[in-house]
Motif scaffolding. Sequence first.
Motif, PDB file in Angstrom:
ATOM      1  N   SER A  30      -1.598 -11.913  -0.614  1.00 11.62           N
ATOM      2  CA  SER A  30      -1.734 -10.470  -0.379  1.00 11.62           C
ATOM      3  C   SER A  30      -2.919  -9.888  -1.134  1.00 11.62           C
ATOM      4  O   SER A  30      -3.481  -8.867  -0.743  1.00 11.62           O
ATOM      5  CB  SER A  30      -0.456  -9.733  -0.797  1.00 11.62           C
ATOM      6  OG  SER A  30      -0.347  -9.668  -2.213  1.00 11.62           O
ATOM      7  N   GLY A  31      -3.292 -10.546  -2.236  1.00 12.86           N
ATOM      8  CA  GLY A  31      -4.413 -10.067  -3.026  1.00 12.86           C
ATOM      9  C   GLY A  31      -4.166  -8.721  -3.686  1.00 12.86           C
ATOM     10  O   GLY A  31      -5.103  -8.011  -4.026  1.00 12.86           O
ATOM     11  N   HIS A  32      -2.898  -8.397  -3.883  1.00  9.93           N
ATOM     12  CA  HIS A  32      -2.532  -7.093  -4.460  1.00  9.93           C
ATOM     13  C   HIS A  32      -2.003  -7.294  -5.871  1.00  9.93           C
ATOM     14  O   HIS A  32      -1.117  -8.126  -6.098  1.00  9.93           O
ATOM     15  CB  HIS A  32      -1.480  -6.421  -3.586  1.00  9.93           C
ATOM     16  CG  HIS A  32      -1.308  -4.962  -3.848  1.00  9.93           C
ATOM     17  ND1 HIS A  32      -0.748  -4.477  -5.009  1.00  9.93           N
ATOM     18  CD2 HIS A  32      -1.627  -3.867  -3.105  1.00  9.93           C
ATOM     19  CE1 HIS A  32      -0.719  -3.156  -4.971  1.00  9.93           C
ATOM     20  NE2 HIS A  32      -1.248  -2.752  -3.829  1.00  9.93           N
ATOM     21  N   LYS A  33      -2.494  -6.514  -6.796  1.00 10.08           N
ATOM     22  CA  LYS A  33      -2.130  -6.710  -8.205  1.00 10.08           C
ATOM     23  C   LYS A  33      -0.654  -6.435  -8.487  1.00 10.08           C
ATOM     24  O   LYS A  33      -0.112  -6.912  -9.488  1.00 10.08           O
ATOM     25  CB  LYS A  33      -2.991  -5.826  -9.109  1.00 10.08           C
ATOM     26  CG  LYS A  33      -2.846  -4.340  -8.873  1.00 10.08           C
ATOM     27  CD  LYS A  33      -3.801  -3.551  -9.763  1.00 10.08           C
ATOM     28  CE  LYS A  33      -3.743  -2.054  -9.482  1.00 10.08           C
ATOM     29  NZ  LYS A  33      -2.427  -1.470  -9.731  1.00 10.08           N
ATOM     30  N   ASN A  34       0.008  -5.674  -7.613  1.00  8.48           N
ATOM     31  CA  ASN A  34       1.414  -5.335  -7.856  1.00  8.48           C
ATOM     32  C   ASN A  34       2.391  -6.217  -7.085  1.00  8.48           C
ATOM     33  O   ASN A  34       3.600  -5.957  -7.114  1.00  8.48           O
ATOM     34  CB  ASN A  34       1.673  -3.873  -7.488  1.00  8.48           C
ATOM     35  CG  ASN A  34       0.957  -2.906  -8.418  1.00  8.48           C
ATOM     36  OD1 ASN A  34       0.718  -3.228  -9.584  1.00  8.48           O
ATOM     37  ND2 ASN A  34       0.583  -1.747  -7.909  1.00  8.48           N
ATOM     38  N   ALA A  35       1.901  -7.234  -6.402  1.00  8.18           N
ATOM     39  CA  ALA A  35       2.786  -8.096  -5.608  1.00  8.18           C
ATOM     40  C   ALA A  35       3.840  -8.753  -6.503  1.00  8.18           C
ATOM     41  O   ALA A  35       3.524  -9.253  -7.586  1.00  8.18           O
ATOM     42  CB  ALA A  35       1.979  -9.150  -4.882  1.00  8.18           C
ATOM     43  N   ASP A  68       0.830  -1.204   0.000  1.00  2.00           N
ATOM     44  CA  ASP A  68       0.000   0.000   0.000  1.00  2.00           C
ATOM     45  C   ASP A  68       0.868   1.259   0.000  1.00  2.00           C
ATOM     46  O   ASP A  68       0.524   2.258  -0.641  1.00  2.00           O
ATOM     47  CB  ASP A  68      -0.937  -0.006   1.213  1.00  2.00           C
ATOM     48  CG  ASP A  68      -2.027  -1.073   1.105  1.00  2.00           C
ATOM     49  OD1 ASP A  68      -2.282  -1.542  -0.027  1.00  2.00           O
ATOM     50  OD2 ASP A  68      -2.614  -1.440   2.144  1.00  2.00           O
ATOM     51  N   LEU A  69       2.002   1.212   0.708  1.00  2.00           N
ATOM     52  CA  LEU A  69       2.950   2.326   0.639  1.00  2.00           C
ATOM     53  C   LEU A  69       3.466   2.496  -0.785  1.00  2.00           C
ATOM     54  O   LEU A  69       3.629   3.616  -1.277  1.00  2.00           O
ATOM     55  CB  LEU A  69       4.138   2.079   1.569  1.00  2.00           C
ATOM     56  CG  LEU A  69       3.952   2.251   3.068  1.00  2.00           C
ATOM     57  CD1 LEU A  69       5.271   1.965   3.776  1.00  2.00           C
ATOM     58  CD2 LEU A  69       3.464   3.652   3.399  1.00  2.00           C
ATOM     59  N   GLY A  70       3.727   1.374  -1.424  1.00  2.00           N
ATOM     60  CA  GLY A  70       4.211   1.408  -2.802  1.00  2.00           C
ATOM     61  C   GLY A  70       3.213   2.043  -3.755  1.00  2.00           C
ATOM     62  O   GLY A  70       3.599   2.718  -4.710  1.00  2.00           O
ATOM     63  N   ASP A  71       1.921   1.834  -3.493  1.00  2.00           N
ATOM     64  CA  ASP A  71       0.897   2.450  -4.337  1.00  2.00           C
ATOM     65  C   ASP A  71       0.990   3.971  -4.284  1.00  2.00           C
ATOM     66  O   ASP A  71       0.732   4.661  -5.273  1.00  2.00           O
ATOM     67  CB  ASP A  71      -0.500   2.017  -3.867  1.00  2.00           C
ATOM     68  CG  ASP A  71      -0.818   0.581  -4.258  1.00  2.00           C
ATOM     69  OD1 ASP A  71      -0.145   0.042  -5.161  1.00  2.00           O
ATOM     70  OD2 ASP A  71      -1.742  -0.002  -3.662  1.00  2.00           O
ATOM     71  N   LYS A  72       1.353   4.504  -3.126  1.00  2.00           N
ATOM     72  CA  LYS A  72       1.418   5.959  -2.949  1.00  2.00           C
ATOM     73  C   LYS A  72       2.668   6.560  -3.579  1.00  2.00           C
ATOM     74  O   LYS A  72       2.666   7.713  -4.008  1.00  2.00           O
ATOM     75  CB  LYS A  72       1.391   6.300  -1.461  1.00  2.00           C
ATOM     76  CG  LYS A  72       0.107   5.889  -0.752  1.00  2.00           C
ATOM     77  CD  LYS A  72       0.214   6.122   0.741  1.00  2.00           C
ATOM     78  CE  LYS A  72      -1.020   5.609   1.478  1.00  2.00           C
ATOM     79  NZ  LYS A  72      -0.884   5.756   2.956  1.00  2.00           N
ATOM     80  N   THR A  73       3.743   5.779  -3.638  1.00  2.00           N
ATOM     81  CA  THR A  73       5.022   6.312  -4.121  1.00  2.00           C
ATOM     82  C   THR A  73       5.371   5.883  -5.538  1.00  2.00           C
ATOM     83  O   THR A  73       6.241   6.481  -6.180  1.00  2.00           O
ATOM     84  CB  THR A  73       6.167   5.862  -3.200  1.00  2.00           C
ATOM     85  OG1 THR A  73       6.212   4.426  -3.181  1.00  2.00           O
ATOM     86  CG2 THR A  73       5.957   6.375  -1.780  1.00  2.00           C
ATOM     87  N   GLY A  74       4.722   4.818  -6.019  1.00  2.00           N
ATOM     88  CA  GLY A  74       5.066   4.274  -7.330  1.00  2.00           C
ATOM     89  C   GLY A  74       6.265   3.357  -7.304  1.00  2.00           C
ATOM     90  O   GLY A  74       6.827   3.013  -8.348  1.00  2.00           O
ATOM     91  N   VAL A  75       6.658   2.924  -6.108  1.00  2.00           N
ATOM     92  CA  VAL A  75       7.802   2.005  -5.957  1.00  2.00           C
ATOM     93  C   VAL A  75       7.287   0.723  -5.300  1.00  2.00           C
ATOM     94  O   VAL A  75       6.779   0.749  -4.181  1.00  2.00           O
ATOM     95  CB  VAL A  75       8.915   2.636  -5.096  1.00  2.00           C
ATOM     96  CG1 VAL A  75      10.061   1.648  -4.902  1.00  2.00           C
ATOM     97  CG2 VAL A  75       9.419   3.916  -5.742  1.00  2.00           C
ATOM     98  N   THR A  76       7.432  -0.395  -5.996  1.00  2.00           N
ATOM     99  CA  THR A  76       6.863  -1.658  -5.530  1.00  2.00           C
ATOM    100  C   THR A  76       7.870  -2.453  -4.707  1.00  2.00           C
ATOM    101  O   THR A  76       8.970  -2.746  -5.189  1.00  2.00           O
ATOM    102  CB  THR A  76       6.409  -2.518  -6.722  1.00  2.00           C
ATOM    103  OG1 THR A  76       5.448  -1.788  -7.482  1.00  2.00           O
ATOM    104  CG2 THR A  76       5.795  -3.830  -6.255  1.00  2.00           C
ATOM    105  N   PRO A  77       7.502  -2.847  -3.480  1.00  2.00           N
ATOM    106  CA  PRO A  77       8.368  -3.742  -2.702  1.00  2.00           C
ATOM    107  C   PRO A  77       8.235  -5.177  -3.203  1.00  2.00           C
ATOM    108  O   PRO A  77       7.122  -5.679  -3.381  1.00  2.00           O
ATOM    109  CB  PRO A  77       7.839  -3.595  -1.273  1.00  2.00           C
ATOM    110  CG  PRO A  77       6.401  -3.243  -1.446  1.00  2.00           C
ATOM    111  CD  PRO A  77       6.304  -2.450  -2.726  1.00  2.00           C
TER     112      PRO A  77
END
Length: 314
Positions: A202-207, A169-178
């Motif tokens: 995680s159910g997150h599309k950017n995982a 979720d932090l990555g969504d705000k910054t554009g940097v994916t962990p």
Amino acid sequence: MNKLSQNRREALQIMGLTAGSALLNKPASAMTATKKTGPSFKYSLNMSTIRGQNLGFIKEIQTAAKAGFTSVEIWLDTFNTYLQNGGSILEANRLLDDMGVKVENAIGFAEWMVDDEAKRKDALAQLNRQMDLLAKIGCTRIAAPPAGATGLPLIDLNIITDRYRAILDLGDKTGVTPMVEMWGGSHNLKKISQVLYIAAESGHKNALVLLDAFHIYKGGSSLDSLPFVGKNAIEVFHINDYPADIAPEKISEPDRVYPGDGIAPLKQILQIIKNPDKPVVISLEVFNESYYKQDPLLVAKTGLAKMKALTENL
């Protein structure tokens, strides 16, 4: 021939003509087997490989570029030292542009998954700052290893999943994916199956997961587990090799060698992870003390040559 048979025959002829006409109207690329349109891999230098020479951020980037790399993984401690000593984001971006180098990923050790709530809160703040900084130099990924949580007791995978989701979720705000990283020598997240579970649950599309040839061996994962990860979950892969005479429980980071100089099934691994839709970043990550005693440009050039030899015809 009766009327029904004749009608059937005419219909089949028309269908055949229609299909043939459609094929003739297709571009040549569509009429042949799927044709490779670009490279399968991007070659990257993880600065661990020349870290022992203590070059500093500027010279590390220059060395990578002179060796022929257009992609790198930086270490956040080195980058922070550069900034603290008077460097700037503007200067860093100018250097990267001039050298034609892209920062694909950053290596940091924020303790995002530890059971200590105060430490975890500090880690989230640290990651937020790091992600914001990386976004300013065009880096869109950061490693998320089990730093601070390598020992016992084991942390429940569902708890780790919740914590990983929080940094996504932090990555969504910054554009940097962990990218959740596997460490073979850790008690937590030592197996492919474990990081795969975290990413999927995680159910997150950017995982994303960050895997490593050395850690696959060190952690005792079966190579047969690798295809289950899925190509979309791997954007960066740490490539290295290891000698034949050291068992997984005995092998350590400095034992890593250049790709092709050991027994790792690297061609098989690369065949599994390569993605027809986009190139995978394969990043040379070794910590070899004997390489640290050599000229860093020679080390970087040697590593790139061995990577290219390995991926030839893949």
